[in-house]
Design a protein around this motif. Structure first.
Motif, mmCIF file in Angstrom:
data_model
loop_
_atom_site.group_PDB
_atom_site.id
_atom_site.type_symbol
_atom_site.label_atom_id
_atom_site.label_comp_id
_atom_site.label_asym_id
_atom_site.label_seq_id
_atom_site.Cartn_x
_atom_site.Cartn_y
_atom_site.Cartn_z
ATOM 1 N N UNK A 72 0.832 -1.197 0.000
ATOM 2 C CA UNK A 72 0.000 0.000 0.000
ATOM 3 C C UNK A 72 0.868 1.249 0.000
ATOM 4 N N UNK A 73 2.036 1.171 0.599
ATOM 5 C CA UNK A 73 2.968 2.295 0.588
ATOM 6 C C UNK A 73 3.316 2.672 -0.851
ATOM 7 N N UNK A 74 3.647 1.681 -1.668
ATOM 8 C CA UNK A 74 3.965 1.934 -3.072
ATOM 9 C C UNK A 74 2.752 2.501 -3.809
ATOM 10 N N UNK A 75 1.596 1.906 -3.612
ATOM 11 C CA UNK A 75 0.395 2.359 -4.297
ATOM 12 C C UNK A 75 0.048 3.801 -3.940
ATOM 13 N N UNK A 76 0.188 4.160 -2.683
ATOM 14 C CA UNK A 76 -0.109 5.524 -2.247
ATOM 15 C C UNK A 76 0.862 6.505 -2.884
ATOM 16 N N UNK A 77 2.154 6.176 -2.890
ATOM 17 C CA UNK A 77 3.156 7.057 -3.499
ATOM 18 C C UNK A 77 2.857 7.274 -4.982
ATOM 19 N N UNK A 78 2.506 6.214 -5.689
ATOM 20 C CA UNK A 78 2.211 6.327 -7.119
ATOM 21 C C UNK A 78 0.929 7.110 -7.357
ATOM 22 N N UNK A 79 -0.082 6.843 -6.562
ATOM 23 C CA UNK A 79 -1.347 7.560 -6.704
ATOM 24 C C UNK A 79 -1.156 9.052 -6.463
ATOM 25 N N UNK A 80 -0.387 9.401 -5.465
ATOM 26 C CA UNK A 80 -0.114 10.811 -5.185
ATOM 27 C C UNK A 80 0.660 11.435 -6.341
ATOM 28 N N UNK A 81 1.644 10.719 -6.855
ATOM 29 C CA UNK A 81 2.445 11.229 -7.976
ATOM 30 C C UNK A 81 1.584 11.467 -9.212
ATOM 31 N N UNK A 82 0.512 10.702 -9.358
ATOM 32 C CA UNK A 82 -0.381 10.833 -10.512
ATOM 33 C C UNK A 82 -1.596 11.712 -10.215
ATOM 34 N N UNK A 83 -1.600 12.333 -9.047
ATOM 35 C CA UNK A 83 -2.719 13.199 -8.621
ATOM 36 C C UNK A 83 -4.053 12.468 -8.633
#
Length: 90
Positions: free
Chosen positions: A73-84
């Motif tokens: 989930x850490x990875x998914x959150x970082x990617x989601x934030x990076x993609x707005x």
């Protein structure tokens, strides 16, 4: 797991879950992964660019395309934030 799966629906029928909570967590991770990959594709963002923007490794981004990997989930959150990608919590 064997064989290619076309959708999350196809894949999840083949999985065994230890608990209902685990099933729901995997389902949520799959939905978020799908959303991330769709946004990456629609915005034509390379894995390298996305990894740099999110502060993660390129191999981690590329692992999202593998059906035998459940990303953290850490990875998914970082990617989601990076993609707005916006989250709505109910």
């Amino acid at each position: 797991m064997t064989g290619p799966f076309r959708t999350w629906k196809d894949l999840k029928t083949k999985l065994d879950y230890t608990t209902e909570t685990k099933k729901n967590a995997i389902s949520f991770a799959a939905k978020l992964t799908s959303t991330i990959l769709k946004r990456q594709l629609s915005e034509n963002i390379s894995s390298v660019d996305l990894a740099n923007k999110a502060g993660v490794g390129v191999l981690e981004v590329d692992s999202l395309k593998r059906e035998d990997v459940i990303p953290s989930f850490d990875l998914l959150i970082k990617l989601a934030i990076a993609l707005d990608i916006e989250f709505v919590i109910k």
